[in-house]
Scaffold this motif. Structure first.
Motif, PDB file in Angstrom:
ATOM      1  N   LYS A 300       0.864  -1.130  -0.030  1.00 57.31           N
ATOM      2  CA  LYS A 300      -0.167  -0.085  -0.081  1.00 57.31           C
ATOM      3  C   LYS A 300       0.781   1.341  -0.113  1.00 57.31           C
ATOM      4  O   LYS A 300       1.901   1.301   0.721  1.00 57.31           O
ATOM      5  CB  LYS A 300      -1.017   0.041   1.229  1.00 57.31           C
ATOM      6  CG  LYS A 300      -1.861   1.239   1.343  1.00 57.31           C
ATOM      7  CD  LYS A 300      -2.722   0.939   2.593  1.00 57.31           C
ATOM      8  CE  LYS A 300      -3.669   2.041   2.610  1.00 57.31           C
ATOM      9  NZ  LYS A 300      -2.808   3.367   2.896  1.00 57.31           N
ATOM     10  N   THR A 301       0.685   2.107  -0.885  1.00 58.09           N
ATOM     11  CA  THR A 301       1.215   3.416  -0.908  1.00 58.09           C
ATOM     12  C   THR A 301       1.356   4.054   0.346  1.00 58.09           C
ATOM     13  O   THR A 301       0.272   3.882   1.212  1.00 58.09           O
ATOM     14  CB  THR A 301       0.837   4.308  -1.880  1.00 58.09           C
ATOM     15  OG1 THR A 301      -0.606   4.499  -1.718  1.00 58.09           O
ATOM     16  CG2 THR A 301       0.855   4.159  -3.313  1.00 58.09           C
ATOM     17  N   VAL A 419       4.779  -7.334  -7.536  1.00 54.75           N
ATOM     18  CA  VAL A 419       4.024  -7.048  -6.533  1.00 54.75           C
ATOM     19  C   VAL A 419       2.804  -6.113  -7.097  1.00 54.75           C
ATOM     20  O   VAL A 419       2.556  -5.468  -8.094  1.00 54.75           O
ATOM     21  CB  VAL A 419       4.626  -6.010  -5.672  1.00 54.75           C
ATOM     22  CG1 VAL A 419       6.059  -6.746  -4.975  1.00 54.75           C
ATOM     23  CG2 VAL A 419       5.411  -4.837  -6.344  1.00 54.75           C
ATOM     24  N   VAL A 420       1.732  -6.022  -6.269  1.00 56.14           N
ATOM     25  CA  VAL A 420       0.596  -5.241  -6.405  1.00 56.14           C
ATOM     26  C   VAL A 420       0.473  -4.102  -5.543  1.00 56.14           C
ATOM     27  O   VAL A 420       0.567  -4.217  -4.520  1.00 56.14           O
ATOM     28  CB  VAL A 420      -0.699  -6.142  -6.252  1.00 56.14           C
ATOM     29  CG1 VAL A 420      -1.991  -5.013  -6.655  1.00 56.14           C
ATOM     30  CG2 VAL A 420      -0.910  -7.181  -7.386  1.00 56.14           C
ATOM     31  N   VAL A 421       0.383  -2.821  -6.240  1.00 60.19           N
ATOM     32  CA  VAL A 421       0.655  -1.784  -5.325  1.00 60.19           C
ATOM     33  C   VAL A 421      -0.912  -1.242  -5.177  1.00 60.19           C
ATOM     34  O   VAL A 421      -1.631  -0.711  -6.286  1.00 60.19           O
ATOM     35  CB  VAL A 421       1.506  -0.605  -6.002  1.00 60.19           C
ATOM     36  CG1 VAL A 421       1.595   0.554  -5.131  1.00 60.19           C
ATOM     37  CG2 VAL A 421       2.690  -1.213  -6.132  1.00 60.19           C
ATOM     38  N   ILE A 422      -1.390  -0.878  -3.954  1.00 60.31           N
ATOM     39  CA  ILE A 422      -2.736  -0.433  -3.769  1.00 60.31           C
ATOM     40  C   ILE A 422      -2.842   0.833  -3.063  1.00 60.31           C
ATOM     41  O   ILE A 422      -1.625   1.189  -2.364  1.00 60.31           O
ATOM     42  CB  ILE A 422      -3.580  -1.518  -2.992  1.00 60.31           C
ATOM     43  CG1 ILE A 422      -3.008  -1.578  -1.720  1.00 60.31           C
ATOM     44  CG2 ILE A 422      -4.070  -2.544  -3.719  1.00 60.31           C
ATOM     45  CD1 ILE A 422      -3.877  -2.487  -0.678  1.00 60.31           C
ATOM     46  N   SER A 423      -3.634   1.645  -3.100  1.00 58.70           N
ATOM     47  CA  SER A 423      -3.928   2.952  -2.488  1.00 58.70           C
ATOM     48  C   SER A 423      -4.781   3.298  -1.366  1.00 58.70           C
ATOM     49  O   SER A 423      -4.719   4.100  -0.728  1.00 58.70           O
ATOM     50  CB  SER A 423      -3.916   4.007  -3.253  1.00 58.70           C
ATOM     51  OG  SER A 423      -5.362   3.884  -4.171  1.00 58.70           O
ATOM     52  N   LEU A 428      -7.284  -4.447  -0.752  1.00 60.34           N
ATOM     53  CA  LEU A 428      -6.345  -5.462  -0.195  1.00 60.34           C
ATOM     54  C   LEU A 428      -6.675  -6.607  -0.527  1.00 60.34           C
ATOM     55  O   LEU A 428      -5.834  -7.558  -1.335  1.00 60.34           O
ATOM     56  CB  LEU A 428      -6.367  -5.246   1.281  1.00 60.34           C
ATOM     57  CG  LEU A 428      -5.306  -6.447   1.804  1.00 60.34           C
ATOM     58  CD1 LEU A 428      -3.744  -6.151   1.711  1.00 60.34           C
ATOM     59  CD2 LEU A 428      -5.621  -6.413   3.465  1.00 60.34           C
ATOM     60  N   LEU A 429      -7.826  -7.293  -0.436  1.00 60.24           N
ATOM     61  CA  LEU A 429      -8.068  -8.460  -1.040  1.00 60.24           C
ATOM     62  C   LEU A 429      -8.371  -8.987  -2.351  1.00 60.24           C
ATOM     63  O   LEU A 429      -8.028  -9.812  -3.012  1.00 60.24           O
ATOM     64  CB  LEU A 429      -9.833  -8.849  -0.235  1.00 60.24           C
ATOM     65  CG  LEU A 429      -9.827  -9.003   1.164  1.00 60.24           C
ATOM     66  CD1 LEU A 429     -11.280  -9.283   1.434  1.00 60.24           C
ATOM     67  CD2 LEU A 429      -8.886  -9.966   1.579  1.00 60.24           C
TER      68      LEU A 429
END
Length: 707
Positions: A300-301, A419-423, A428-429
């Protein structure tokens, strides 16, 4: 109370039988004592018929014995330490290695490595013999030159013949030494290919699986020993080849093999060393945020994460050299529109050392890195012109360093898994679903466009991965019948699900029939419910959980009245649990009754064990009765749930309190109508609304809201 504690309380005669059972030191009583909890939470019956599971259990057992051994070492309990070391050796001697295929493969590596070591040592001895032989020739040649003017032509001719014979022998031995060197350099090349293309590649595949919950070993110590030993041999060969160069400079002649063949061998050794060391730079611990340790590779950013690269060639001279490692992201990212770009914040350059590793490996532990999204020149920050959603966009974090050792100067680079980057935490899921799908199906570790056209998955692949989600977060995996229920939910009723395919969209995006959420979100909601509210009950196997209505009725209909089971709701996005019980009426009819699901709102106020313990039904004339008597198949309720109860007897507590103590209990009221069993058989209802869940306390009727 554990089974082991109960056994220790048996009568003297039974305890004698127990002692007799543990006479064999292949599985001693000490191990049963110290590892009782772990032993009693494993599915040993399934392991009897599942070789893969059995080998995992065996390896985990050895690891736990090792851990206990380490604790004894720290506590300086020498006798216990000695015993557990012997126990492990005995188990390995009797059982062999956990996976025979791997054991044979590892033995093959060890044999190749020993052969290389022996070859290099033999080459070093032959080189010493050759040096002595050359020194003898050199001395006689110089003597001949010194006395040449004083000798007769006949003496000169005789001495030249002797020298020529010595030179011929020297030339022959030089060729033999070079041939010997060429042989074990070829052996080193074969070993290198085995280490890099087989062992390291296998470790990377296992690390992918481990990231999504697989119970596999990803310890790098064995690989580090092999890579280091191979490097030591190659550096020794390199040093010996340099010695050959020096011998060639002292004595050379026409068609000298040292001048012709040695440079080629030296170049080959340098190439092998370069490939070995570059391959040895890996990411030991993949990127992970501390609060989400069970969901690596989702970042997460503005949230801190850790990651640890490691060099598997551990030479003292290399360790003493300052190797600075720099972290960067998306060095060669896709150029698609809207593809987000990030900066790495925090200390993104650190020196590699051996103090940050638990086992002394040469590594660097980045613990406080953060990602910050760059502002887009077109469309502003967060531009979404790309065809991929945020949680399907993949990024690579890479690491660069330079190794200077002897005359080698190597640029080393490695990268993480995508990687997956979320904000936002709400992503998350979905991000975790992408990580699971990618690492379940993709063997190309740098395929950044994977989700442009994601492949389908076989149920045989997916079912194993789903089971890992539970076994990695709790101490219990999903059994075959539970997985069959999930398969039926996805594919409908089939005779065999093994060859069924599921798409990425159906797995994580499309809503389930008659629901407003996907299969993945539903499953994660249940897993979260387990972790927060009743993990111990789940681990002990008291919750069947995933069971269809039809099978539920089949399980209960022939059981005695009051037999109940616990299952998960299929209509609650955030997870719900309910219980269903059987009643046999005086007229011979069988009634299967269910209560509306309990969700987080209920379980926050009342533990599941207390709901089961005090649940009542208001019968005729408002007389409450306890319908839940036996946990399926026939375990008395208090025996199954007693250890989870908050107290043993409320009346005892009341005697010591000045005021009346209140407790929330669950009471349902029988409706005037019944739902016919046929509806259950046909699967026409989700959760039978026969009994509405209402909660009261001892002093009044304070109703909780229900869903």
């Amino acid at each position: 109370m554990s089974q082991w504690e109960k056994l220790k309380q048996l009568d003297t005669k039974s305890l004698e039988q127990l002692h007799n059972l543990y006479q064999d030191e292949n599985f001693p009583m000490d191990v049963r004592e110290y590892l009782a909890h772990w032993i009693e939470t494993q599915d040993w019956e399934k392991a009897i018929t599942n070789y893969s599971l059995a080998t995992i259990h065996y390896q985990n057992l050895l690891d736990l014995i090792n851990n206990q051994y380490s604790r004894f070492m720290q506590e300086k309990l020498f006798i216990c330490q000695h015993k557990f070391k012997r126990y492990r050796q005995n188990m390995q001697a009797v059982m062999g290695q956990p996976q025979p295929v791997d054991f044979e493969r590892h033995q093959n590596v060890v044999q190749k490595l020993n052969a290389l070591k022996n070859g290099v040592q033999a080459g070093e001895q032959e080189l010493k013999f050759l040096e002595e032989q050359q020194d003898e020739f050199d001395f006689k040649f110089k003597t001949y030159k010194f006395q040449e003017s004083n000798n007769s032509e006949k003496q000169k001719e005789e001495e030249l013949q002797v020298l020529q014979k010595m030179l011929n022998i020297l030339d022959c031995n030089r060729k033999k030494v070079l041939q010997k060197f060429a042989e074990f350099i070829n052996e080193a090349e074969v070993l290198l290919n085995t280490l890099v293309k087989e062992e390291l590649a296998d470790w990377k595949r296992r690390q992918q699986s481990a990231c999504i919950g697989a119970p596999v070993k990803v310890c790098l110590d064995q690989l580090e020993n092999w890579f280091t030993a191979c490097a030591v041999c190659l550096f020794q060969v390199k040093r010996l080849l340099k010695k050959l160069e020096e011998l060639g400079d002292k004595v050379t002649y026409d068609k000298d093999p040292f001048k012709i063949q040695r440079p080629t061998l030296e170049k080959l050794v340098k190439t092998l060393l370069t490939n070995l060391i570059k391959s040895a730079f890996v990411v030991e611990n993949q990127p992970c945020m501390a609060p989400q340790s069970k969901m690596p590779l989702v970042l997460k950013t503005s949230s801190q994460f850790s990651v640890k690269p490691r060099l598997l060639v551990k030479l003292p001279e290399v360790a003493n050299h300052l190797m600075k490692v720099k972290a960067c992201i998306d060095k060669s990212s896709p150029n698609g529109k809207g593809y987000r770009k990030f900066n790495i914040l925090g200390t993104n350059e650190k020196a590699m050392n051996m103090t940050e590793s638990k086992f002394g490996g040469l590594c660097v532990d980045f613990r406080h890195l953060q990602l910050k999204e760059q502002k887009s020149l077109i469309g502003g920050k967060g531009s979404n012109e790309t065809s991929l959603v945020v949680t399907e966009e993949l990024h690579l974090i890479s690491f660069e360093t330079e190794l200077v050792y002897q005359d080698l100067i190597l640029k080393l680079e490695t990268s993480t898994l995508p990687v997956v980057v979320i904000s936002n935490a709400s992503q998350l899921l979905s991000g975790w679903a992408s990580v699971v799908w990618y690492n379940m199906l993709c063997s190309d570790l740098q395929n950044m466009t994977f989700f442009s056209n994601p492949p389908t998955a076989l149920w045989s692949q997916l079912s194993e991965t789903l089971s890992w989600q539970f076994s990695s977060n709790t101490k219990r995996h999903l059994d075959t019948e539970q997985l069959d229920m999930l398969a039926e939910k996805l594919f409908g009723l089939q005779e065999n699900y093994a060859d069924c395919y599921i798409t990425w969209a159906k797995f994580s995006k499309e809503n389930l029939p008659r629901q407003n959420f996907s299969f993945w979100l539903w499953l994660q909601g249940i897993l979260d419910l387990i972790k927060k509210y009743f993990e111990n009950i789940w681990n002990d196997g008291h919750i069947i959980g995933f069971v269809s209505k039809k099978r539920e009725r089949k399980l209960l209909k022939d059981k005695q009245s009051g037999t109940f089971l616990l299952r998960f709701s299929e209509s609650s996005k955030d997870g719900g649990i309910t219980f269903t019980w059987v009643e046999h009426l005086p007229n011979g009819d069988c009634k299967i009754r269910s209560v509306e699901p309990y969700t987080k709102g209920h379980l926050t106020n009342i533990p599941l064990s207390e709901i089961v313990r005090f649940y009542k039904v208001m019968a005729e004339e408002n007389v409450p009765e306890h319908p839940l008597l036996y946990l399926y198949p026939n375990i008395p309720k208090d025996e199954a749930f007693g250890k989870y109860y908050l107290d043993s007897d409320a009346d005892v507590q009341l005697k010591h309190n000045k005021y009346l103590r209140t407790r929330l209990i669950v009471v349902s009221e029988r409706p005037p109508t019944e739902i016919p069993p046929a509806m259950i058989d046909e699967g026409l209802v989700e959760d039978l609304p026969l009994l509405s869940a209402t909660c009261f306390d001892f002093l009044g009727f304070s109703q909780l809201s229900t869903t």
